[in-house]
Design an enzyme around this catalytic site. Structure first.
Site, PDB file in Angstrom:
ATOM      1  N   ASP A   1      -1.512  -7.399   7.097  1.00 35.48           N
ATOM      2  CA  ASP A   1      -2.938  -7.147   6.892  1.00 35.48           C
ATOM      3  C   ASP A   1      -3.386  -7.631   5.503  1.00 35.48           C
ATOM      4  OD1 ASP A   1      -1.645  -5.137   5.454  1.00 35.48           O
ATOM      5  OD2 ASP A   1      -3.054  -3.567   6.041  1.00 35.48           O
TER       6      ASP A   1
ATOM      7  N   GLY B   1       0.854  -1.178   0.000  1.00 37.22           N
ATOM      8  CA  GLY B   1       0.000   0.000   0.000  1.00 37.22           C
ATOM      9  C   GLY B   1       0.890   1.228   0.000  1.00 37.22           C
TER      10      GLY B   1
ATOM     11  N   GLU C   1       5.394  -6.126   7.308  1.00 38.31           N
ATOM     12  CA  GLU C   1       4.807  -5.008   8.070  1.00 38.31           C
ATOM     13  C   GLU C   1       5.291  -4.873   9.499  1.00 38.31           C
ATOM     14  OE1 GLU C   1       3.018  -7.184   6.225  1.00 38.31           O
ATOM     15  OE2 GLU C   1       1.666  -6.086   4.903  1.00 38.31           O
TER      16      GLU C   1
ATOM     17  N   GLY D   1       0.334  -4.914   0.621  1.00 43.08           N
ATOM     18  CA  GLY D   1      -0.843  -4.619  -0.186  1.00 43.08           C
ATOM     19  C   GLY D   1      -0.844  -5.308  -1.544  1.00 43.08           C
TER      20      GLY D   1
HETATM   21  C1  QUE Z   1       6.857  -2.821   4.904  1.00 45.85           C
HETATM   22  C2  QUE Z   1       5.795  -2.436   4.129  1.00 45.85           C
HETATM   23  C3  QUE Z   1       6.002  -1.707   2.948  1.00 45.85           C
HETATM   24  C4  QUE Z   1       7.303  -1.364   2.590  1.00 45.85           C
HETATM   25  C5  QUE Z   1       8.379  -1.760   3.385  1.00 45.85           C
HETATM   26  C6  QUE Z   1       8.129  -2.473   4.540  1.00 45.85           C
HETATM   27  C7  QUE Z   1       4.921  -1.269   2.117  1.00 45.85           C
HETATM   28  C8  QUE Z   1       5.254  -0.494   0.963  1.00 45.85           C
HETATM   29  C9  QUE Z   1       6.592  -0.198   0.660  1.00 45.85           C
HETATM   30  C10 QUE Z   1       7.014   0.591  -0.459  1.00 45.85           C
HETATM   31  C11 QUE Z   1       8.190   0.288  -1.141  1.00 45.85           C
HETATM   32  C12 QUE Z   1       8.625   1.064  -2.202  1.00 45.85           C
HETATM   33  C13 QUE Z   1       7.899   2.167  -2.592  1.00 45.85           C
HETATM   34  C14 QUE Z   1       6.727   2.474  -1.910  1.00 45.85           C
HETATM   35  C15 QUE Z   1       6.301   1.711  -0.852  1.00 45.85           C
HETATM   36  O1  QUE Z   1       7.561  -0.662   1.461  1.00 45.85           O
HETATM   37  O2  QUE Z   1       3.735  -1.551   2.396  1.00 45.85           O
HETATM   38  O3  QUE Z   1       6.034   3.558  -2.288  1.00 45.85           O
HETATM   39  O4  QUE Z   1       8.311   2.965  -3.621  1.00 45.85           O
HETATM   40  O5  QUE Z   1       4.267  -0.052   0.171  1.00 45.85           O
HETATM   41  O6  QUE Z   1       9.169  -2.844   5.332  1.00 45.85           O
HETATM   42  O7  QUE Z   1       4.538  -2.763   4.492  1.00 45.85           O
END
Ligand code: QUE
Length: 359
Positions: free
Chosen positions: A150, A65, A142, A119
């Site tokens: 989740d 997400g 998470e 997500g």
């Molecule tokens: C745990 C997470 C997420 C995460 C890293 C975690 C997550 C998520 C992102 C993420 C990674 C790269 C991106 C971005 C988001 O990293 O849910 O926008 O460019 O979206 O340790 O839950």
């Protein structure tokens, strides 16, 4: 704004493409809303036989997400009023989308060709077919950002073999294609080079008049190969023994007693995660295992999401992992021992702003 998600149809096949490759196709709120609307339309459209979901580019299916946007909205909105509107509606509607995919009556085929976390797992695992390629990197990470697994993690993880789901939930451990296939997270292994023309073949097979489900299975049977050795297999005994406990303290003690390198590394991994996240996640695994349907679990997850939004570790976790990238979060409470039963129970109580419901 440039388009973040694309929808197309070709014959009886509908396709969703997550189109934020620079952000590893992380799901924004508009993407969640648009996908929910399209799935609803396709569910009732007799011309559509099956849906494919994929991510743009070669790096990611979907990294999760857009937790960064939720973080930002809360930071900008922080005038003592607590969680932002986005931090309510994002989780509410994302979990509804997860359930919509679970209940979808037609084949729903996810191409897991790259990073698939959080997500991204939620918009694939509840569908009928999950295709792993050699580029798959699966994780529910998470607990490392002050959240919990989740998007239905409380449903599918306790239903994986033995205690492997509890292990994945608490450690955030990564799986490759072989690991994901061995646990049933993915249903087929297809090398990415063989996925070229996959949608065209599927559209042709559906147009050929065979029922869409048979068409999907036929095409995949032709393309699929054995996934290879599962790297977790040698550790399944340790995982089942150590992660069957009903408290995080007992899990940590069992890992310390095991004596293997794997157990020591796993224990060190757990000690770096949010203590609150570990405790609510273990409780979610145990409650989720007893649940009789996905909606009951998503209700619990929504409660947990709102409690996390009202707490400390989520903001600190996003800061440490995604904003400052120092990977040195200062969790509060800082130790597992300080996270009492009362704190865990409070996370599972209904939020004042209202509970989650299906439709
Ligand atoms: C745990 C997470 C997420 C995460 C890293 C975690 C997550 C998520 C992102 C993420 C990674 C790269 C991106 C971005 C988001 O990293 O849910 O926008 O460019 O979206 O340790 O839950």
């Amino acid at each position: 704004m440039t388009e973040e998600i694309r929808f197309s149809t070709a014959g009886g096949l509908a396709t969703v493409e997550l189109a934020r490759p620079k952000a590893l196709n992380a799901l924004t709120y508009p993407m969640v809303q648009q996908m929910a609307d399209k799935l609803e339309a396709w569910e009732h459209d007799d011309a559509i036989g099956a849906v494919v979901i994929k991510g743009e580019g070669e790096r990611a299916f979907c990294a999760g997400g857009d937790v960064r946007a939720v973080w930002k909205s809360v930071m900008e909105d922080m005038d003592g009023k607590g969680p932002s509107e986005l931090s309510k509606v994002f989780f509410f509607d994302e979990y509804r989308l997860n359930h919509q995919i679970h209940a979808f009556s037609k084949p729903f085929v996810a191409l897991l060709d790259g990073v698939t976390m959080g997500g991204g797992v939620g918009v694939s695992i509840h569908g009928s077919h999950r295709i792993a390629t050699e580029r798959l990197m699966f994780a529910m990470p998470e607990t490392g950002i002050g959240l919990f697994p989740d998007v239905g993690g409380g449903w599918f993880l306790p239903r994986l073999p033995g205690e492997t789901g509890t292990y994945l939930a608490l450690t955030g451990a990564r799986l490759d294609a072989a690991g994901a296939c061995a646990l049933g997270i993915s249903t087929h292994f297809v090398p990415s080079s063989r996925l070229e023309g996959f949608e065209a073949q599927l559209a042709t097979a559906i147009a050929g008049g065979s029922p869409a489900r048979a068409a999907v299975n036929d095409v995949l049977e032709r393309l699929a190969e054995p996934a290879g050795e599962d790297p977790l297999t040698p550790h399944r005994g340790t995982i089942d023994t150590c992660f069957k406990a009903n408290s995080v303290e007992e899990v940590l003690d069992a890992l310390a007693a095991d004596g293997s390198d794997f157990a020591r590394e796993t224990r060190d991994t757990l000690l770096a995660k949010s203590p609150t996240s570990l405790k609510i996640s273990l409780e979610l695994m145990r409650r989720g295992r007893e649940a009789s349907n996905l909606a009951d679990v998503l209700l619990l997850e929504y409660r947990l999401s709102q409690a996390c939004m009202a707490g400390h570790d989520y903001y600190e976790g996003i800061r440490a992992v995604l904003i400052d990238k120092d990977h040195a979060p200062k969790w509060r409470p800082a130790t597992v021992a300080e996270v009492g039963r009362d704190i865990v129970a409070a996370h599972f109580s209904a939020p004042a702003s209202g509970d989650w419901s299906l439709a």
